[in-house]
Design a protein around this motif. Structure first.
Motif, PDB file in Angstrom:
ATOM      1  N   LEU A 192       0.809  -1.214   0.000  1.00 23.83           N
ATOM      2  CA  LEU A 192       0.000   0.000   0.000  1.00 23.83           C
ATOM      3  C   LEU A 192       0.845   1.267   0.000  1.00 23.83           C
ATOM      4  CD1 LEU A 192      -2.785  -0.988   2.566  1.00 23.83           C
ATOM      5  CD2 LEU A 192      -2.802  -1.226   0.074  1.00 23.83           C
ATOM      6  N   LEU A 193       2.143   1.133   0.189  1.00 23.11           N
ATOM      7  CA  LEU A 193       3.028   2.297   0.175  1.00 23.11           C
ATOM      8  C   LEU A 193       3.225   2.809  -1.246  1.00 23.11           C
ATOM      9  CD1 LEU A 193       5.819   1.130   2.639  1.00 23.11           C
ATOM     10  CD2 LEU A 193       4.267   3.074   3.003  1.00 23.11           C
ATOM     11  N   GLY A 194       3.476   4.109  -1.353  1.00 24.52           N
ATOM     12  CA  GLY A 194       3.862   4.664  -2.631  1.00 24.52           C
ATOM     13  C   GLY A 194       5.162   4.046  -3.105  1.00 24.52           C
ATOM     14  N   SER A 195       5.367   4.037  -4.418  1.00 27.39           N
ATOM     15  CA  SER A 195       6.532   3.350  -4.982  1.00 27.39           C
ATOM     16  C   SER A 195       7.849   3.932  -4.484  1.00 27.39           C
ATOM     17  CB  SER A 195       6.470   3.398  -6.509  1.00 27.39           C
ATOM     18  OG  SER A 195       6.441   4.745  -6.961  1.00 27.39           O
ATOM     19  N   ARG A 196       7.873   5.221  -4.129  1.00 27.69           N
ATOM     20  CA  ARG A 196       9.138   5.804  -3.670  1.00 27.69           C
ATOM     21  C   ARG A 196       9.526   5.333  -2.271  1.00 27.69           C
ATOM     22  NH1 ARG A 196       8.441  11.386  -1.064  1.00 27.69           N
ATOM     23  NH2 ARG A 196       6.244  11.438  -0.397  1.00 27.69           N
ATOM     24  N   PRO A 209       0.860  11.711   1.844  1.00 32.75           N
ATOM     25  CA  PRO A 209      -0.314  10.933   1.418  1.00 32.75           C
ATOM     26  C   PRO A 209       0.011   9.507   0.981  1.00 32.75           C
ATOM     27  CG  PRO A 209      -0.459  13.160   0.573  1.00 32.75           C
ATOM     28  CD  PRO A 209       0.903  13.039   1.200  1.00 32.75           C
ATOM     29  N   ASP A 210       1.183   9.296   0.350  1.00 28.47           N
ATOM     30  CA  ASP A 210       1.500   7.964  -0.162  1.00 28.47           C
ATOM     31  C   ASP A 210       2.058   7.017   0.902  1.00 28.47           C
ATOM     32  OD1 ASP A 210       3.886   9.320   0.050  1.00 28.47           O
ATOM     33  OD2 ASP A 210       4.631   8.804  -1.942  1.00 28.47           O
ATOM     34  N   ALA A 211       2.010   7.444   2.165  1.00 26.99           N
ATOM     35  CA  ALA A 211       2.401   6.551   3.269  1.00 26.99           C
ATOM     36  C   ALA A 211       1.238   6.257   4.208  1.00 26.99           C
ATOM     37  CB  ALA A 211       3.558   7.162   4.063  1.00 26.99           C
ATOM     38  N   ARG A 212       0.190   7.052   4.133  1.00 26.31           N
ATOM     39  CA  ARG A 212      -0.862   6.973   5.159  1.00 26.31           C
ATOM     40  C   ARG A 212      -1.653   5.665   5.135  1.00 26.31           C
ATOM     41  NH1 ARG A 212      -3.498  13.013   4.415  1.00 26.31           N
ATOM     42  NH2 ARG A 212      -1.489  14.126   4.350  1.00 26.31           N
TER      43      ARG A 212
END
Length: 301
Positions: A37-41, A244-247
């Motif tokens: 679910l984490l962003g690719s970075r 947002p890409d970690a929440r």
């Protein structure tokens, strides 16, 4: 020549990352789900952290002993692993694939000795290196428990936070709040696992992490449930400060451990000493879906 060298290094690093991914796949479906679910970075960096932590944890939790190493040889193996990690973080390379992957993350996210050293101090505690009688059962009083949890779990949460925030600009107030929340989430995860692993820790490893006598009582269990709920509440309060890409991933992991806490609350101590509490895969998937939906609504209000 330099292009070929760069290409070889990149290929080696990608191979190291694949090895790290295999570790999380083999050892934790829960964290594997959250990582997706984490962003690719962020995703690969968190997997690299998990892989190093897991390999070190396995080293002190019986793998070396089952391989036939003496106590001193187990200590030497941990020391070698620690020294190689420090060397790799400094140089940016290790022939050990798991350590090499972690070193790339550490250098990218500025994970330094202030977080790495406490983690390995806790691994040394697991081996009883600072104990007068390391072969005897290990019992952690309140102070030892606090120190162990800081090193084994809180700093791991802080490592992940450095990954999440490496490209962000935050004021001191929000940074302090996030660091507190990351530590509390790590502590909650660890305390839940202590309760889940009562049978294995006491029977196979001869360890008591919860500052109790020989046997945990139901009153102790409920007190720890209350402590864990407070830790999770503190962590959940700062999730909106994350990128947002970690929440969604953090919410999913927190929700899973909240579900484990609910199940532990309904499980007697005697049952905990017999079996490990688990959350079914279908329930995990539902929690992850709700975490994604909650985050989407938060971002689109």
């Amino acid at each position: 020549m330099s292009v070929a060298t760069d290409t070889s290094f990149t290929h080696f690093t990608r191979t190291a990352e694949r090895a790290a991914n295999q570790v999380i796949s083999a050892y934790s479906t829960s964290f594997g789900l959250a990582c997706r679910l984490l962003g690719s970075r962020h995703r690969q960096h968190v997997r690299n952290i998990y892989a190093l932590v897991r390999v070190a944890d396995e080293l002190v939790d019986g793998v070396t002993a089952e391989a036939g190493l003496s106590y001193q040889e187990q200590c030497n193996a941990l020391t070698h692993f620690i020294d190689e990690t420090h060397r790799a973080v400094q140089l940016g390379y290790s022939s050990d694939l798991i350590i090499h992957a972690f070193a790339q993350t550490a250098r990218t996210a500025r994970i330094d000795h202030s977080l790495i050293d406490p983690f390995f101090d806790s691994m040394r505690m697991d081996l009883g290196e600072h104990s007068a009688a390391p072969a005897a059962p290990l019992r952690f009083d309140a102070d030892a428990h606090e120190g162990y949890v800081h090193g084994s779990a809180e700093v791991v949460g802080l490592m992940c936070l450095r990954v999440f925030m490496r490209d962000e600009k935050m004021d001191d107030v929000d940074t302090t709040a996030l660091e507190y929340g990351a530590g509390r989430l790590g502590a909650a995860f660890q305390n839940i696992n202590f309760l889940r692993d009562l049978a294995d820790d006491t029977t196979r490893l001869g360890r008591s992490y919860l500052g109790t006598s020989d046997h945990l009582e139901d009153q102790d269990r409920m007190e720890w449930v209350g402590t864990i709920r407070a830790q999770l509440d503190d962590a959940n309060a700062v999730i909106p400060l994350l990128p947002p890409d970690a929440r969604a991933a953090v919410r999913s992991a927190s929700a899973l451990f909240q579900a484990l806490t609910d199940r532990i609350e309904q499980t007697t101590v005697d049952e905990l000493y017999r079996s490990r509490v688990r959350v079914p895969d279908a329930v995990k998937a539902g929690l992850a879906a709700r975490a994604v939906a909650s985050t989407w609504m938060e971002l689109h209000r």
